[in-house]
Design a protein around this motif. Structure first.
Motif, PDB file in Angstrom:
ATOM      1  N   GLY A  48       0.817  -1.205   0.000  1.00 58.20           N
ATOM      2  CA  GLY A  48       0.000   0.000   0.000  1.00 58.20           C
ATOM      3  C   GLY A  48       0.851   1.255   0.000  1.00 58.20           C
ATOM      4  N   GLY A  49       0.519   2.210  -0.863  1.00 57.61           N
ATOM      5  CA  GLY A  49       1.272   3.451  -0.969  1.00 57.61           C
ATOM      6  C   GLY A  49       0.406   4.649  -0.642  1.00 57.61           C
ATOM      7  N   GLN A  50       0.515   5.720  -1.438  1.00 54.26           N
ATOM      8  CA  GLN A  50      -0.246   6.928  -1.199  1.00 54.26           C
ATOM      9  C   GLN A  50      -1.741   6.693  -1.394  1.00 54.26           C
ATOM     10  OE1 GLN A  50       1.506   9.809  -3.815  1.00 54.26           O
ATOM     11  NE2 GLN A  50       3.294  10.147  -2.508  1.00 54.26           N
ATOM     12  N   GLU A  51      -2.090   5.793  -2.302  1.00 52.29           N
ATOM     13  CA  GLU A  51      -3.483   5.434  -2.507  1.00 52.29           C
ATOM     14  C   GLU A  51      -3.730   4.056  -1.894  1.00 52.29           C
ATOM     15  OE1 GLU A  51      -4.784   5.750  -6.554  1.00 52.29           O
ATOM     16  OE2 GLU A  51      -3.465   7.443  -6.953  1.00 52.29           O
ATOM     17  N   PRO A  52      -4.907   3.861  -1.270  1.00 47.84           N
ATOM     18  CA  PRO A  52      -5.189   2.553  -0.660  1.00 47.84           C
ATOM     19  C   PRO A  52      -5.181   1.437  -1.690  1.00 47.84           C
ATOM     20  CG  PRO A  52      -6.769   4.210   0.059  1.00 47.84           C
ATOM     21  CD  PRO A  52      -5.987   4.828  -1.062  1.00 47.84           C
ATOM     22  N   MET A  53      -4.604   0.310  -1.339  1.00 51.72           N
ATOM     23  CA  MET A  53      -4.618  -0.866  -2.195  1.00 51.72           C
ATOM     24  C   MET A  53      -5.278  -2.012  -1.436  1.00 51.72           C
ATOM     25  SD  MET A  53      -1.472  -3.043  -3.911  1.00 51.72           S
ATOM     26  CE  MET A  53      -0.697  -1.590  -4.598  1.00 51.72           C
ATOM     27  N   LEU A  54      -6.238  -2.635  -2.069  1.00 50.58           N
ATOM     28  CA  LEU A  54      -6.898  -3.789  -1.489  1.00 50.58           C
ATOM     29  C   LEU A  54      -6.264  -5.040  -2.075  1.00 50.58           C
ATOM     30  CD1 LEU A  54     -10.593  -2.575  -1.921  1.00 50.58           C
ATOM     31  CD2 LEU A  54      -8.982  -2.025  -0.102  1.00 50.58           C
ATOM     32  N   CYS A  55      -5.968  -6.007  -1.238  1.00 51.23           N
ATOM     33  CA  CYS A  55      -5.292  -7.219  -1.694  1.00 51.23           C
ATOM     34  C   CYS A  55      -6.086  -8.465  -1.329  1.00 51.23           C
ATOM     35  CB  CYS A  55      -3.890  -7.325  -1.088  1.00 51.23           C
ATOM     36  SG  CYS A  55      -2.722  -6.080  -1.667  1.00 51.23           S
ATOM     37  N   ALA A  56      -5.983  -9.461  -2.175  1.00 48.25           N
ATOM     38  CA  ALA A  56      -6.549 -10.776  -1.898  1.00 48.25           C
ATOM     39  C   ALA A  56      -5.617 -11.818  -2.486  1.00 48.25           C
ATOM     40  CB  ALA A  56      -7.953 -10.918  -2.486  1.00 48.25           C
ATOM     41  N   ILE A  57      -5.627 -12.994  -1.901  1.00 53.48           N
ATOM     42  CA  ILE A  57      -4.883 -14.126  -2.451  1.00 53.48           C
ATOM     43  C   ILE A  57      -5.876 -15.249  -2.698  1.00 53.48           C
ATOM     44  CG2 ILE A  57      -3.121 -15.892  -2.037  1.00 53.48           C
ATOM     45  CD1 ILE A  57      -1.580 -13.879  -0.391  1.00 53.48           C
ATOM     46  N   THR A  58      -5.860 -15.771  -3.907  1.00 51.65           N
ATOM     47  CA  THR A  58      -6.753 -16.859  -4.301  1.00 51.65           C
ATOM     48  C   THR A  58      -5.920 -18.105  -4.552  1.00 51.65           C
ATOM     49  OG1 THR A  58      -8.218 -15.268  -5.371  1.00 51.65           O
ATOM     50  CG2 THR A  58      -8.529 -17.570  -5.936  1.00 51.65           C
ATOM     51  N   VAL A  59      -6.375 -19.234  -4.023  1.00 51.23           N
ATOM     52  CA  VAL A  59      -5.668 -20.503  -4.193  1.00 51.23           C
ATOM     53  C   VAL A  59      -6.647 -21.572  -4.668  1.00 51.23           C
ATOM     54  CG1 VAL A  59      -4.345 -22.326  -3.043  1.00 51.23           C
ATOM     55  CG2 VAL A  59      -3.985 -19.942  -2.406  1.00 51.23           C
ATOM     56  N   GLU A  60      -6.271 -22.300  -5.688  1.00 51.57           N
ATOM     57  CA  GLU A  60      -7.031 -23.466  -6.138  1.00 51.57           C
ATOM     58  C   GLU A  60      -6.175 -24.714  -5.947  1.00 51.57           C
ATOM     59  OE1 GLU A  60     -10.165 -22.094  -9.602  1.00 51.57           O
ATOM     60  OE2 GLU A  60      -8.245 -22.917 -10.196  1.00 51.57           O
ATOM     61  N   ARG A  61      -6.814 -25.804  -5.540  1.00 52.07           N
ATOM     62  CA  ARG A  61      -6.127 -27.083  -5.385  1.00 52.07           C
ATOM     63  C   ARG A  61      -6.842 -28.151  -6.199  1.00 52.07           C
ATOM     64  NH1 ARG A  61      -4.640 -27.991   1.007  1.00 52.07           N
ATOM     65  NH2 ARG A  61      -3.270 -26.200   1.286  1.00 52.07           N
ATOM     66  N   ASN A  62      -6.131 -28.707  -7.160  1.00 54.39           N
ATOM     67  CA  ASN A  62      -6.672 -29.806  -7.966  1.00 54.39           C
ATOM     68  C   ASN A  62      -8.067 -29.492  -8.499  1.00 54.39           C
ATOM     69  OD1 ASN A  62      -4.386 -31.533  -7.495  1.00 54.39           O
ATOM     70  ND2 ASN A  62      -5.184 -31.893  -5.432  1.00 54.39           N
ATOM     71  N   GLY A  63      -8.264 -28.242  -8.898  1.00 60.75           N
ATOM     72  CA  GLY A  63      -9.539 -27.840  -9.458  1.00 60.75           C
ATOM     73  C   GLY A  63     -10.659 -27.718  -8.451  1.00 60.75           C
ATOM     74  N   SER A  64     -10.368 -27.852  -7.142  1.00 61.34           N
ATOM     75  CA  SER A  64     -11.402 -27.769  -6.112  1.00 61.34           C
ATOM     76  C   SER A  64     -11.718 -26.306  -5.826  1.00 61.34           C
ATOM     77  CB  SER A  64     -10.930 -28.468  -4.837  1.00 61.34           C
ATOM     78  OG  SER A  64      -9.798 -27.797  -4.313  1.00 61.34           O
ATOM     79  N   PRO A  65     -12.830 -26.025  -5.129  1.00 64.09           N
ATOM     80  CA  PRO A  65     -13.180 -24.638  -4.813  1.00 64.09           C
ATOM     81  C   PRO A  65     -12.037 -23.910  -4.139  1.00 64.09           C
ATOM     82  CG  PRO A  65     -14.993 -26.097  -4.291  1.00 64.09           C
ATOM     83  CD  PRO A  65     -13.839 -26.986  -4.678  1.00 64.09           C
ATOM     84  N   ALA A  66     -11.934 -22.635  -4.439  1.00 65.70           N
ATOM     85  CA  ALA A  66     -10.780 -21.861  -4.012  1.00 65.70           C
ATOM     86  C   ALA A  66     -10.851 -21.455  -2.554  1.00 65.70           C
ATOM     87  CB  ALA A  66     -10.654 -20.611  -4.868  1.00 65.70           C
ATOM     88  N   THR A  67      -9.677 -21.247  -1.983  1.00 65.30           N
ATOM     89  CA  THR A  67      -9.547 -20.552  -0.717  1.00 65.30           C
ATOM     90  C   THR A  67      -9.223 -19.105  -1.046  1.00 65.30           C
ATOM     91  OG1 THR A  67      -8.698 -22.509   0.401  1.00 65.30           O
ATOM     92  CG2 THR A  67      -8.299 -20.394   1.453  1.00 65.30           C
ATOM     93  N   VAL A  68     -10.014 -18.173  -0.534  1.00 58.50           N
ATOM     94  CA  VAL A  68      -9.801 -16.759  -0.807  1.00 58.50           C
ATOM     95  C   VAL A  68      -9.615 -16.035   0.522  1.00 58.50           C
ATOM     96  CG1 VAL A  68     -10.760 -14.653  -1.811  1.00 58.50           C
ATOM     97  CG2 VAL A  68     -11.207 -16.852  -2.899  1.00 58.50           C
TER      98      VAL A  68
END
Length: 240
Positions: free
Chosen positions: A40-60
């Motif tokens: 994050g710098g002068q402007e707010p930055m929103l972050c997310a990490i998405t993970v998929e395992r073997n095509g299964s529903p993601a962890t977000v």
């Protein structure tokens, strides 16, 4: 956008985060919070990490509720810049989401969120899994060449610990009736992870600090956690 100047966590701090996190979701929340704080710098930055395992529903996992909604909407329509980065393993830059011709359905689904720019960067994982660091900004054309390079460097720096976490923690599958409770807990978990990094303390010590702050200010734990994630200082920083 000016990249954040926060100090990057070293390998020992990332290992501590993994060791102190009760599960993969908590670890991912911590990693996302670190990313938002780091980038994050002068402007707010929103972050997310998405993970998929073997095509299964993601962890977000996300640093803010808006980022979580931005990611989840992509799974609703099964398309979007972050899924493209994750599945095709290349960086995706969207200077103006409203005018981008690649993801009409997704843009329409998130039109009320106020997000204008998107940057999605793949994170290296072992075979059988895929991951991406997703960054959102409310301004147009927010990600210049320097910011993109900094975020790609950060994604590369957290690849090793994420691969280790995927090996240590098996996939977590939750019943539908637990999802709302998990989302409510996510804010507290993210705040605890940020306290751990800022104070270089254990998960238990960070949780104790959060409880002490809540008692000292006569506030709910969730309220204190939300304030911390919004940049407020933690009342009473000394670990007891």
């Amino acid at each position: 956008m000016v990249p954040g100047t926060g100090q990057a966590p070293n390998s020992e701090q990332l290992q501590d985060l993994l060791l102190e996190s009760p599960g993969f979701t908590e670890f991912l929340l911590g990693l996302t919070t670190i990313s938002a704080s780091r980038l994050g710098g002068q402007e707010p930055m929103l972050c997310a990490i998405t993970v998929e395992r073997n095509g299964s529903p993601a962890t977000v996992a996300s640093s803010e509720p808006e980022a979580l909604r931005m990611d989840e909407k992509q799974y609703d329509v099964d398309d979007g810049p972050c899924l493209t980065a994750l599945r095709l393993q290349h960086t995706v830059v969207v200077p103006d989401l409203g005018r981008d011709s690649r993801w009409h359905r997704y843009a329409a689904a998130v039109s009320g969120e106020g997000i204008r720019s998107v940057l999605a960067v793949p994170i290296g994982t072992d075979p059988g899994a895929a991951a991406a660091l997703n960054c959102y900004a409310r301004g147009l054309d927010a990600f210049d060449a320097g910011t993109i390079a900094a975020i790609e460097e950060h994604a590369d720096s957290i690849s090793r610990i994420l691969r280790l976490a995927l090996r240590v923690h098996p996939p977590e599958i939750y019943p539908e009736d637990l999802r709302s409770a998990l989302k409510s807990r996510a804010v507290i978990d993210a705040a605890v992870a940020l306290i751990m990094v800022q104070n270089r303390c254990s998960h238990d010590q960070a949780m104790e600090l959060l409880h002490l702050a809540a008692r000292a200010t006569d506030s709910k734990l969730h309220t204190i956690a939300t304030d911390i994630l919004s940049g407020a200082e933690l009342p009473g920083k000394g670990v007891r």
